[in-house]
Motif scaffolding. Structure first.
Motif, PDB file in Angstrom:
ATOM      1  N   ASP A   9     -95.789 -25.920  14.369  1.00 13.54           N
ATOM      2  CA  ASP A   9     -95.694 -24.882  13.330  1.00 13.54           C
ATOM      3  C   ASP A   9     -97.093 -24.722  12.745  1.00 13.54           C
ATOM      4  N   LYS A  13     -98.807 -19.228  16.855  1.00 17.36           N
ATOM      5  CA  LYS A  13     -98.019 -18.588  17.923  1.00 17.36           C
ATOM      6  C   LYS A  13     -97.607 -17.164  17.567  1.00 17.36           C
ATOM      7  N   THR A  14     -97.117 -17.000  16.333  1.00 21.53           N
ATOM      8  CA  THR A  14     -96.582 -15.690  15.943  1.00 21.53           C
ATOM      9  C   THR A  14     -97.659 -14.609  16.009  1.00 21.53           C
ATOM     10  N   ARG A  34     -87.621 -15.072  21.844  1.00 20.38           N
ATOM     11  CA  ARG A  34     -87.989 -16.281  21.121  1.00 20.38           C
ATOM     12  C   ARG A  34     -86.805 -17.225  20.987  1.00 20.38           C
ATOM     13  N   GLU A  35     -87.114 -18.481  20.719  1.00 20.97           N
ATOM     14  CA  GLU A  35     -86.100 -19.469  20.326  1.00 20.97           C
ATOM     15  C   GLU A  35     -86.576 -20.113  19.029  1.00 20.97           C
ATOM     16  N   PRO A  36     -85.708 -20.292  18.020  1.00 21.78           N
ATOM     17  CA  PRO A  36     -84.323 -19.850  17.987  1.00 21.78           C
ATOM     18  C   PRO A  36     -84.217 -18.329  18.129  1.00 21.78           C
ATOM     19  N   ILE A  49     -81.633 -25.968  10.224  1.00 19.35           N
ATOM     20  CA  ILE A  49     -83.021 -26.272   9.837  1.00 19.35           C
ATOM     21  C   ILE A  49     -83.125 -26.369   8.312  1.00 19.35           C
ATOM     22  N   TYR A  63     -79.383 -26.169  19.033  1.00 17.54           N
ATOM     23  CA  TYR A  63     -80.545 -25.559  19.695  1.00 17.54           C
ATOM     24  C   TYR A  63     -80.261 -25.332  21.178  1.00 17.54           C
ATOM     25  N   ARG A  89     -91.596 -20.097  21.913  1.00 16.91           N
ATOM     26  CA  ARG A  89     -90.820 -21.345  21.993  1.00 16.91           C
ATOM     27  C   ARG A  89     -89.728 -21.235  23.048  1.00 16.91           C
ATOM     28  N   SER A  93     -89.937 -26.979  23.231  1.00 17.03           N
ATOM     29  CA  SER A  93     -89.790 -27.220  21.784  1.00 17.03           C
ATOM     30  C   SER A  93     -88.720 -28.277  21.548  1.00 17.03           C
ATOM     31  N   ARG A  94     -87.641 -28.207  22.319  1.00 18.14           N
ATOM     32  CA  ARG A  94     -86.592 -29.224  22.181  1.00 18.14           C
ATOM     33  C   ARG A  94     -87.099 -30.594  22.613  1.00 18.14           C
ATOM     34  N   GLN A  98     -86.996 -32.329  19.117  1.00 18.62           N
ATOM     35  CA  GLN A  98     -85.808 -33.179  19.037  1.00 18.62           C
ATOM     36  C   GLN A  98     -86.114 -34.553  19.649  1.00 18.62           C
ATOM     37  N   ASN A 145     -90.590 -25.973   6.124  1.00 15.01           N
ATOM     38  CA  ASN A 145     -89.292 -26.607   6.398  1.00 15.01           C
ATOM     39  C   ASN A 145     -89.450 -28.093   6.683  1.00 15.01           C
ATOM     40  N   PHE A 147     -89.343 -29.870   9.179  1.00 14.37           N
ATOM     41  CA  PHE A 147     -90.066 -30.314  10.367  1.00 14.37           C
ATOM     42  C   PHE A 147     -91.580 -30.312  10.158  1.00 14.37           C
ATOM     43  N   GLU A 148     -92.033 -29.780   9.031  1.00 12.99           N
ATOM     44  CA  GLU A 148     -93.464 -29.494   8.928  1.00 12.99           C
ATOM     45  C   GLU A 148     -94.261 -30.521   8.135  1.00 12.99           C
TER      46      GLU A 148
HETATM   47  P1  TYD Z   1     -90.244 -21.358  14.669  1.00 12.92           P
HETATM   48  O1  TYD Z   1     -90.337 -20.650  15.964  1.00 12.92           O
HETATM   49  O2  TYD Z   1     -91.487 -22.036  14.219  1.00 12.92           O
HETATM   50  O3  TYD Z   1     -89.649 -20.390  13.571  1.00 12.92           O
HETATM   51  P2  TYD Z   1     -90.398 -19.558  12.414  1.00 12.92           P
HETATM   52  O4  TYD Z   1     -91.271 -18.575  13.118  1.00 12.92           O
HETATM   53  O5  TYD Z   1     -89.242 -18.941  11.675  1.00 12.92           O
HETATM   54  O6  TYD Z   1     -91.178 -20.564  11.595  1.00 12.92           O
HETATM   55  O7  TYD Z   1     -89.040 -22.426  14.799  1.00 12.92           O
HETATM   56  C1  TYD Z   1     -88.365 -22.890  13.658  1.00 12.92           C
HETATM   57  C2  TYD Z   1     -88.408 -24.391  13.578  1.00 12.92           C
HETATM   58  O8  TYD Z   1     -87.518 -24.976  14.526  1.00 12.92           O
HETATM   59  C3  TYD Z   1     -89.769 -25.006  13.860  1.00 12.92           C
HETATM   60  O9  TYD Z   1     -90.064 -25.947  12.844  1.00 12.92           O
HETATM   61  C4  TYD Z   1     -89.610 -25.701  15.170  1.00 12.92           C
HETATM   62  C5  TYD Z   1     -88.156 -26.009  15.238  1.00 12.92           C
HETATM   63  N1  TYD Z   1     -87.581 -26.068  16.599  1.00 12.92           N
HETATM   64  C6  TYD Z   1     -87.047 -27.270  17.057  1.00 12.92           C
HETATM   65  O10 TYD Z   1     -87.072 -28.299  16.368  1.00 12.92           O
HETATM   66  N2  TYD Z   1     -86.476 -27.304  18.297  1.00 12.92           N
HETATM   67  C7  TYD Z   1     -86.388 -26.204  19.089  1.00 12.92           C
HETATM   68  O11 TYD Z   1     -85.847 -26.294  20.209  1.00 12.92           O
HETATM   69  C8  TYD Z   1     -86.925 -24.959  18.594  1.00 12.92           C
HETATM   70  C9  TYD Z   1     -86.831 -23.717  19.432  1.00 12.92           C
HETATM   71  C10 TYD Z   1     -87.512 -24.938  17.331  1.00 12.92           C
END
Ligand code: TYD
Length: 197
Positions: A9, A13-14, A34-36, A49, A63, A89, A93-94, A98, A145, A147-148
């Protein structure tokens, strides 16, 4: 051809995906995804999340359900129709994220997550990895979030490094600590050479 973008994050990427969408280097008809995802499976993932108490194993399967739907309803139809696909993603990413949230729950969580995907996923043909250190990443993303955090992203980054070691030919490492313009230019050049062969 399926090209994916991966990175921590805050790796940019965006910005890169937006630049690719506007770029003439990408063939007409290329599908950006994209994923999600934007499906209800993706909504469930985003809900998880936001939940600080979400069980990491339950989250993995949310996921992964989103990924299965993504492959069945977006990735495979596009590839079968001869379109190139660029996904912000994807499965890595998983394996990386994960693989970190499940630390301590399995002997080798990255291998466990890979094993869950292996029989049915559609692996990417090429993956651009936007490489940035966790401090820069969290500063840029504003730690929006759970994860960051630097510690967590450190582990995620180690997992990405392992994936790159396993498949050095699939990954294209891009130094994402450079200026946005420089990173965007490298990303566009790399995608250009990939999709044009
Ligand atoms: P992200 O693409 O960074 O979303 P945004 O552009 O809204 O910030 O993905 C959201 C969060 O999900 C990011 O912290 C990474 C996490 N993630 C996983 O933990 N596992 C996964 O398989 C994916 C696709 C995302």
């Amino acid at each position: 051809m399926l090209v994916t973008l991966e990175g921590l994050d805050g790796s940019g990427k965006t910005t890169c995906v937006e630049a690719l969408e506007a770029s003439t280097a990408v063939p007409e008809g290329t599908v950006f995804t994209r994923e999600p995802t934007g499906s209800w499976y993706g909504d469930a993932v985003r809900r998880s999340i936001r939940d600080d108490d979400a069980d990491p194993l339950a989250e993995l399967f949310l996921y992964t359900a989103d990924h299965a739907d993504h492959i069945a309803n977006t990735i495979e139809p596009a590839l079968d129709g001869g379109q190139a696909v660029i996904s912000d993603r994807y499965s890595d990413s998983r394996y990386a994220y994960q693989g970190a949230t499940l630390d301590g729950r399995f002997d080798d969580p990255v291998a466990f997550v890979q094993d869950v995907h292996e029989p049915w996923t559609r692996p990417p043909d090429a993956t651009l990895y936007l490489d940035v250190d966790p401090e820069t990443a969290t500063q840029r993303s504003g730690a929006a979030n759970k994860f960051e955090t630097v510690d967590y992203l450190e582990r995620v980054r180690e997992n990405y490094e392992r994936l790159i070691e396993e498949e050095p030919d699939r990954f294209h490492r891009i130094d994402a600590s450079k200026s946005a313009d420089a990173v965007v230019e490298t990303v566009i050049d790399t995608v250009d050479s990939l999709v044009r062969g």
